[in-house]
Design an enzyme around this catalytic site. Structure first.
Site, PDB file in Angstrom:
ATOM      1  N   ASP A   1      10.326 -16.772  76.363  1.00 29.83           N
ATOM      2  CA  ASP A   1      10.887 -15.837  77.334  1.00 29.83           C
ATOM      3  C   ASP A   1      12.054 -16.465  78.100  1.00 29.83           C
ATOM      4  OD1 ASP A   1       9.214 -17.675  78.546  1.00 29.83           O
ATOM      5  OD2 ASP A   1       7.863 -16.197  79.409  1.00 29.83           O
TER       6      ASP A   1
ATOM      7  N   ASP B   1      -3.037 -10.850  67.033  1.00 32.49           N
ATOM      8  CA  ASP B   1      -3.229 -12.030  66.183  1.00 32.49           C
ATOM      9  C   ASP B   1      -4.621 -12.625  66.337  1.00 32.49           C
ATOM     10  OD1 ASP B   1      -0.668 -11.870  65.204  1.00 32.49           O
ATOM     11  OD2 ASP B   1       0.158 -13.458  66.461  1.00 32.49           O
TER      12      ASP B   1
END
Length: 488
Positions: free
Chosen positions: A239, A91
């Site tokens: 996460d 990105d």
């Protein structure tokens, strides 16, 4: 009216000290359980059958100093190329893009299955990139590495055997640190992060409690990711969120302490603060989202209690801030005739909390034979006190707001011009400086009235705040110097 304010402040002071004491006692419980586990080494299962197809995902965003090192390390993984897919989820908006293109072309020419996936919008940040990559992932196992990690060549082969159990969703390796000896800051970070893996993960895993994937240096079973609802961006710790959702679905996690994956610690105080703020905010966002599900679920009570302690641990920053802010009303109350005799209670709670936490970190460093880190253990209370106000605000933000920007922690690698990449921190020194001046007031008020132990406790607060303000100021001055004068 004033007496009521003083009394409330003194009550909050004692309550926060008591909460920190409970936190310290929990650290001692983890330490005790860990010492028991050291007598029983982990048994590695055997893998039988053909090698599965593995997708390696490498989420990147503006990492020019470390990206080539990562790609080279992944290219060296000991795994048949025909059973491997390597996704570079880039990105980036800077020179990282060109570096990735050149290095991927280099390894493709040598027959390695690299592919680049780029998005036009950075929607969902890291979680969005991982989810986008998963749509074209071919592997039944998904390995993830952040940009600053250097996986060893045998990483996949050493973690694969645990997936012989079809109930295993994740295998997490231990983090090691390439630059732990670089400065006082990296040494302190190594002290702080080491027990998170070596003690917390080991104890929780071996006792059947919930623990978390750390966002990198682990392998997921793709089926578990999808079964748990996939990567979601409503917290800034995607996460941690996915970890708890998967375990609530009945999936098992494994922690392998014997495999260490080298990584890089933030080498600036500004970058370290930014990282800690994201972790504090995200953990409370996850707690708000997940804890009601945990307590409604049919789980053993120890699992629920430890999950609560884990997800709410960053409220300790709020408690530390409250202790510092309420020192003045606590001293005013204790200097009155009715309250003075309770002063030893404050000191006892403070020493118990601080002593327990220092023992926790010292014992882990001692057991790992990290002799060079031991002299820095006494600095832990000063650093954590100085950071507490900013991290407390981040934690409170996490309690009331969903999502938010995933702020990247810049890593410098071996770049000669690393200093120019340090994030600017205008005004970062002013908050600890102001709190240090405020903390001098109760010390001056009690100077003639308290014994040496009481004065020692009061001296701790301005010392911690002034020390951190000094470090912020030195870093900002260092950042503004020409690069050539800093590092030849």
């Amino acid at each position: 009216m004033m007496n009521s304010v003083i009394l409330i402040g003194a009550g909050l002071h004692l309550a926060a000290l008591l909460a920190l004491t409970l936190y310290g006692l929990h650290r001692l419980w983890l330490l005790w359980r860990w010492r028991q586990l050291l007598r029983h080494p982990q048994v590695v299962p055997q893998w039988h059958g053909s090698l599965p197809l593995v997708t390696v995902q490498l989420p990147l965003y503006n990492e020019p100093c470390v990206v080539e090192r990562l790609l080279d390390a992944v290219a060296a993984l000991d795994w048949p190329p025909e059973r491997l897919q390597i996704q570079v989820l880039d990105d980036s908006t800077d020179e990282t893009t060109a570096l990735v293109a050149a290095r991927v072309a280099f390894w493709r020419e040598r027959g390695l299955p690299f592919e680049i996936l780029r998005r036009t919008r950075r929607q969902g940040y890291k979680a969005g990139a991982l989810a986008a990559g998963l749509t074209s992932a071919q592997g039944e196992l998904i390995a993830l590495f952040d940009a600053d990690f250097v996986p060893p060549a045998d990483f996949l082969r050493r973690l694969l055997p645990w997936f012989a159990d079809p109930a295993v969703a994740l295998v997490q390796a231990r983090w090691a640190f390439l630059n732990s000896e670089a400065s006082w800051l990296t040494r302190l970070q190594a002290l702080l992060l080491g027990p998170h893996f070596g003690i917390e993960h080991q104890v929780r895993y071996r006792r059947g409690l919930f623990f978390n994937f750390n966002g990198t240096a682990g392998i997921w079973r793709r089926q578990a990711i999808e079964d748990a609802g996939g990567w979601q961006a409503d917290t800034v710790t995607e996460d941690l969120d996915l970890s708890y959702r998967a375990q609530l679905r009945g999936w098992r996690f494994v922690y392998v302490d014997a495999l260490a994956v080298p990584s890089e610690l933030p080498d600036s105080l500004a970058a370290f603060c930014s990282q800690q703020q994201r972790w504090a905010k995200g953990s409370l966002q996850t707690a708000r989202k997940i804890l009601p599900r945990i307590w409604r679920a049919t789980l053993p009570r120890p699992v629920k209690i430890e999950a609560t302690a884990h997800l709410l641990a960053n409220l300790g920053w709020l408690c530390g801030t409250l202790v510092a802010l309420t020192v003045l009303p606590a001293v005013l109350w204790r200097l009155q005739a009715d309250g003075y005799r309770f002063w030893p209670l404050d000191l006892t709670l403070f020493l118990l909390a601080t002593g327990a936490i220092l023992t926790y970190f010292f014992c882990h460093a001692w057991q790992r034979r990290q002799w060079s880190l031991l002299p820095f253990v006494p600095l832990i209370p000063l650093l954590t006190l100085g950071l507490a106000p900013r991290l407390a605000w981040a934690a409170l933000t996490g309690l009331v707001r969903r999502g938010g920007e995933f702020v990247r922690t810049p890593k410098q690698g071996s770049a000669a011009d690393w200093q120019r990449l340090l994030p600017a921190g205008p005004g970062r020194a002013w908050l600890p400086l102001g709190l240090g001046l405020y903390s001098l007031v109760p010390l001056l008020l009690a100077w003639r009235q308290l014994s040496a132990p009481g004065l020692f406790l009061l001296l701790f607060f301005p010392t911690g705040f002034f020390w951190l303000a000094l470090q912020h100021g030195r870093e900002e001055q260092h950042r503004r110097q020409p690069v050539a004068r800093i590092r030849p």
